[in-house]
Write a protein that holds these residues in place. Sequence first.
Motif, PDB file in Angstrom:
ATOM      1  N   ASP A 110       5.076  12.601  12.901  1.00  0.00           N
ATOM      2  CA  ASP A 110       5.336  12.723  11.373  1.00  0.00           C
ATOM      3  C   ASP A 110       4.677  11.505  10.477  1.00  0.00           C
ATOM      4  O   ASP A 110       4.874  11.390   9.469  1.00  0.00           O
ATOM      5  CB  ASP A 110       6.841  12.625  11.020  1.00  0.00           C
ATOM      6  N   THR A 111       3.759  10.907  11.152  1.00  0.00           N
ATOM      7  CA  THR A 111       3.017   9.890  10.627  1.00  0.00           C
ATOM      8  C   THR A 111       1.548  10.037  10.590  1.00  0.00           C
ATOM      9  O   THR A 111       1.013  10.460  11.527  1.00  0.00           O
ATOM     10  CB  THR A 111       3.183   8.510  11.313  1.00  0.00           C
ATOM     11  N   VAL A 112       0.865   9.707   9.458  1.00  0.00           N
ATOM     12  CA  VAL A 112      -0.545  10.200   9.031  1.00  0.00           C
ATOM     13  C   VAL A 112      -1.205   8.925   8.688  1.00  0.00           C
ATOM     14  O   VAL A 112      -0.867   8.229   7.986  1.00  0.00           O
ATOM     15  CB  VAL A 112      -0.869  11.271   8.107  1.00  0.00           C
ATOM     16  N   ILE A 113      -2.414   8.656   9.322  1.00  0.00           N
ATOM     17  CA  ILE A 113      -3.487   7.427   8.793  1.00  0.00           C
ATOM     18  C   ILE A 113      -4.285   8.233   7.901  1.00  0.00           C
ATOM     19  O   ILE A 113      -4.979   9.244   8.338  1.00  0.00           O
ATOM     20  CB  ILE A 113      -3.932   6.792   9.945  1.00  0.00           C
ATOM     21  N   VAL A 114      -4.287   7.848   6.565  1.00  0.00           N
ATOM     22  CA  VAL A 114      -5.337   8.299   5.722  1.00  0.00           C
ATOM     23  C   VAL A 114      -6.245   7.110   5.256  1.00  0.00           C
ATOM     24  O   VAL A 114      -6.083   6.172   4.142  1.00  0.00           O
ATOM     25  CB  VAL A 114      -4.574   8.844   4.302  1.00  0.00           C
ATOM     26  N   PRO A 115      -7.425   6.886   5.864  1.00  0.00           N
ATOM     27  CA  PRO A 115      -8.625   5.774   5.560  1.00  0.00           C
ATOM     28  C   PRO A 115      -9.447   6.244   4.370  1.00  0.00           C
ATOM     29  O   PRO A 115      -9.961   7.610   4.154  1.00  0.00           O
ATOM     30  CB  PRO A 115      -9.115   5.546   6.931  1.00  0.00           C
ATOM     31  N   ASP A 170       5.669  -0.880  -4.991  1.00  0.00           N
ATOM     32  CA  ASP A 170       5.181   0.390  -5.051  1.00  0.00           C
ATOM     33  C   ASP A 170       5.878   1.394  -4.233  1.00  0.00           C
ATOM     34  O   ASP A 170       5.553   2.658  -4.462  1.00  0.00           O
ATOM     35  CB  ASP A 170       3.736   0.234  -4.685  1.00  0.00           C
ATOM     36  N   TYR A 171       6.736   0.890  -3.313  1.00  0.00           N
ATOM     37  CA  TYR A 171       7.462   1.660  -2.376  1.00  0.00           C
ATOM     38  C   TYR A 171       8.709   2.179  -2.825  1.00  0.00           C
ATOM     39  O   TYR A 171       9.162   3.469  -2.723  1.00  0.00           O
ATOM     40  CB  TYR A 171       7.371   1.191  -0.950  1.00  0.00           C
ATOM     41  N   VAL A 172       9.449   1.239  -3.482  1.00  0.00           N
ATOM     42  CA  VAL A 172      10.882   1.339  -3.804  1.00  0.00           C
ATOM     43  C   VAL A 172      11.275   1.157  -5.331  1.00  0.00           C
ATOM     44  O   VAL A 172      12.452   1.579  -5.646  1.00  0.00           O
ATOM     45  CB  VAL A 172      11.736   0.874  -2.882  1.00  0.00           C
ATOM     46  N   LYS A 177       6.135  12.852   7.017  1.00  0.00           N
ATOM     47  CA  LYS A 177       6.937  12.060   6.326  1.00  0.00           C
ATOM     48  C   LYS A 177       6.646  10.604   6.166  1.00  0.00           C
ATOM     49  O   LYS A 177       6.870  10.082   4.819  1.00  0.00           O
ATOM     50  CB  LYS A 177       8.276  11.802   7.093  1.00  0.00           C
ATOM     51  N   ASN A 178       5.617  10.169   6.957  1.00  0.00           N
ATOM     52  CA  ASN A 178       5.136   8.702   6.553  1.00  0.00           C
ATOM     53  C   ASN A 178       3.577   8.766   6.551  1.00  0.00           C
ATOM     54  O   ASN A 178       2.925   9.292   7.429  1.00  0.00           O
ATOM     55  CB  ASN A 178       5.489   7.921   7.889  1.00  0.00           C
ATOM     56  N   ILE A 179       3.012   8.372   5.519  1.00  0.00           N
ATOM     57  CA  ILE A 179       1.606   8.253   5.284  1.00  0.00           C
ATOM     58  C   ILE A 179       1.168   7.026   4.960  1.00  0.00           C
ATOM     59  O   ILE A 179       1.696   5.866   4.015  1.00  0.00           O
ATOM     60  CB  ILE A 179       1.317   9.263   3.860  1.00  0.00           C
ATOM     61  N   VAL A 180       0.171   6.169   5.882  1.00  0.00           N
ATOM     62  CA  VAL A 180      -0.301   5.039   5.805  1.00  0.00           C
ATOM     63  C   VAL A 180      -1.737   5.134   5.293  1.00  0.00           C
ATOM     64  O   VAL A 180      -2.453   5.844   5.746  1.00  0.00           O
ATOM     65  CB  VAL A 180      -0.407   4.499   7.323  1.00  0.00           C
ATOM     66  N   VAL A 181      -1.877   4.537   4.399  1.00  0.00           N
ATOM     67  CA  VAL A 181      -3.257   4.583   3.430  1.00  0.00           C
ATOM     68  C   VAL A 181      -3.864   3.076   3.619  1.00  0.00           C
ATOM     69  O   VAL A 181      -3.062   1.920   3.460  1.00  0.00           O
ATOM     70  CB  VAL A 181      -2.982   4.701   1.952  1.00  0.00           C
ATOM     71  N   PHE A 182      -5.172   2.977   3.855  1.00  0.00           N
ATOM     72  CA  PHE A 182      -5.728   1.763   3.799  1.00  0.00           C
ATOM     73  C   PHE A 182      -7.410   2.132   3.154  1.00  0.00           C
ATOM     74  O   PHE A 182      -7.821   3.200   3.221  1.00  0.00           O
ATOM     75  CB  PHE A 182      -5.621   0.930   4.881  1.00  0.00           C
ATOM     76  N   SER A 183      -7.889   1.087   2.677  1.00  0.00           N
ATOM     77  CA  SER A 183      -9.228   1.145   2.485  1.00  0.00           C
ATOM     78  C   SER A 183     -10.162  -0.048   2.894  1.00  0.00           C
ATOM     79  O   SER A 183      -9.784  -1.209   2.832  1.00  0.00           O
ATOM     80  CB  SER A 183      -9.550   1.154   0.938  1.00  0.00           C
ATOM     81  N   SER A 184     -11.313   0.161   3.464  1.00  0.00           N
ATOM     82  CA  SER A 184     -12.153  -0.717   3.780  1.00  0.00           C
ATOM     83  C   SER A 184     -13.120  -1.295   2.885  1.00  0.00           C
ATOM     84  O   SER A 184     -13.808  -2.260   3.075  1.00  0.00           O
ATOM     85  CB  SER A 184     -13.019  -0.156   5.240  1.00  0.00           C
ATOM     86  N   HIS A 185     -12.986  -0.899   1.718  1.00  0.00           N
ATOM     87  CA  HIS A 185     -13.829  -1.052   0.496  1.00  0.00           C
ATOM     88  C   HIS A 185     -12.766  -1.619  -0.750  1.00  0.00           C
ATOM     89  O   HIS A 185     -12.016  -0.740  -1.180  1.00  0.00           O
ATOM     90  CB  HIS A 185     -14.724   0.048   0.007  1.00  0.00           C
ATOM     91  N   GLY A 186     -12.927  -3.078  -0.990  1.00  0.00           N
ATOM     92  CA  GLY A 186     -12.160  -3.236  -1.972  1.00  0.00           C
ATOM     93  C   GLY A 186     -12.455  -2.677  -3.369  1.00  0.00           C
ATOM     94  O   GLY A 186     -11.517  -2.810  -4.389  1.00  0.00           O
ATOM     95  N   GLY A 187     -13.200  -1.945  -3.641  1.00  0.00           N
ATOM     96  CA  GLY A 187     -13.582  -1.204  -4.967  1.00  0.00           C
ATOM     97  C   GLY A 187     -12.623  -0.086  -5.144  1.00  0.00           C
ATOM     98  O   GLY A 187     -12.661   0.316  -6.419  1.00  0.00           O
ATOM     99  N   ILE A 189       7.410   8.788   2.427  1.00  0.00           N
ATOM    100  CA  ILE A 189       6.965   7.258   2.223  1.00  0.00           C
ATOM    101  C   ILE A 189       5.438   7.233   2.277  1.00  0.00           C
ATOM    102  O   ILE A 189       4.951   7.498   3.384  1.00  0.00           O
ATOM    103  CB  ILE A 189       7.827   6.493   3.380  1.00  0.00           C
ATOM    104  N   VAL A 190       5.051   6.482   1.425  1.00  0.00           N
ATOM    105  CA  VAL A 190       3.434   6.250   1.548  1.00  0.00           C
ATOM    106  C   VAL A 190       3.331   4.703   1.276  1.00  0.00           C
ATOM    107  O   VAL A 190       3.961   4.195   0.321  1.00  0.00           O
ATOM    108  CB  VAL A 190       2.652   6.923   0.207  1.00  0.00           C
ATOM    109  N   VAL A 191       2.613   4.216   2.416  1.00  0.00           N
ATOM    110  CA  VAL A 191       2.833   2.721   2.447  1.00  0.00           C
ATOM    111  C   VAL A 191       1.194   2.351   2.570  1.00  0.00           C
ATOM    112  O   VAL A 191       0.524   2.950   3.257  1.00  0.00           O
ATOM    113  CB  VAL A 191       3.310   2.063   3.607  1.00  0.00           C
ATOM    114  N   TRP A 192       0.966   1.229   2.010  1.00  0.00           N
ATOM    115  CA  TRP A 192      -0.374   0.414   2.317  1.00  0.00           C
ATOM    116  C   TRP A 192      -0.487  -0.030   3.600  1.00  0.00           C
ATOM    117  O   TRP A 192       0.349  -0.412   4.128  1.00  0.00           O
ATOM    118  CB  TRP A 192      -0.500  -0.543   0.998  1.00  0.00           C
ATOM    119  N   GLY A 193      -1.662  -0.083   4.177  1.00  0.00           N
ATOM    120  CA  GLY A 193      -1.804  -0.406   5.451  1.00  0.00           C
ATOM    121  C   GLY A 193      -1.549  -1.850   5.887  1.00  0.00           C
ATOM    122  O   GLY A 193      -1.815  -2.040   7.194  1.00  0.00           O
TER     123      GLY A 193
END
Length: 243
Positions: free
Chosen positions: A17-22, A185-187, A100-110, A129-133
């Motif tokens: 139920d968890t996804v990593i979205v880079p 940003d979460y709650v 249910k759980n989505i983890v987002v991060f970015s390797s690029h600051g822009g 739930i969408v959280v920053w990585g």
Amino acid sequence: MLSVENTWKEVRDSGVDTVIVPFSAIEQHGHHLPLGTDWFLADENARRLGERLNAYVLPALAYGCSREHMAFAGTVTLRPTTLAAIFEDVVESLREHGFKNIVVFSSHGGNWILKPILREINFQYPDIIVVWGNGPLADDGEEVPEDIHAGRGETAAMLAVRPDLVKNHESAPASSGIVGQEFNDYVGMDKSTKTGAWGVPAEGTAELGEERIAGNVDHQIRYIEWALRRVEMLRSEGGATDR
């Protein structure tokens, strides 16, 4: 770990139920690194997270907001609104499939547009739930911000500017941060703080406020004047792509 190398049935039947979205970027990295540096690093980071979290790992989105690099050949950029729309569409797709759980991060600051969109998604869809990585581990004693909203700093500033609008700040309860600021940003601040303030209002004084405001304005003036001169100078010079 699951990835796009799996079949749809394997994903559906896995119970994951968890996804990593880079997110990443295709942009110049000087004379020594490839245009795909952010992309390669995001994919590797996502793979390692997926293995540890037993998550479904999506391929890193190769394109990001790289307007500042467009003078360099091979760079590709998206408008911030385009990246935001892609993010929203990806999350809606995952939500439809029961993640249910989505983890987002970015390797690029822009790709800064992702964070306010993450906040909007969390309030639009309370069933996921969408959280920053990354962020501070408050329960492990890692430092969290002490004064970010209606605490010592803002109270002091208002005492210096409009004291008639400040009500009983001496007796206002302390409401120090108990988690990282990203939890807003979460709650929302009604759950990440005790009172809606984040800091210690009673520590604010008019003297402190005047000192901070004057110091900030002095620095702003110096920066603005310097930045305007510097921009004009840099615009008139040849850039890295001319060398």
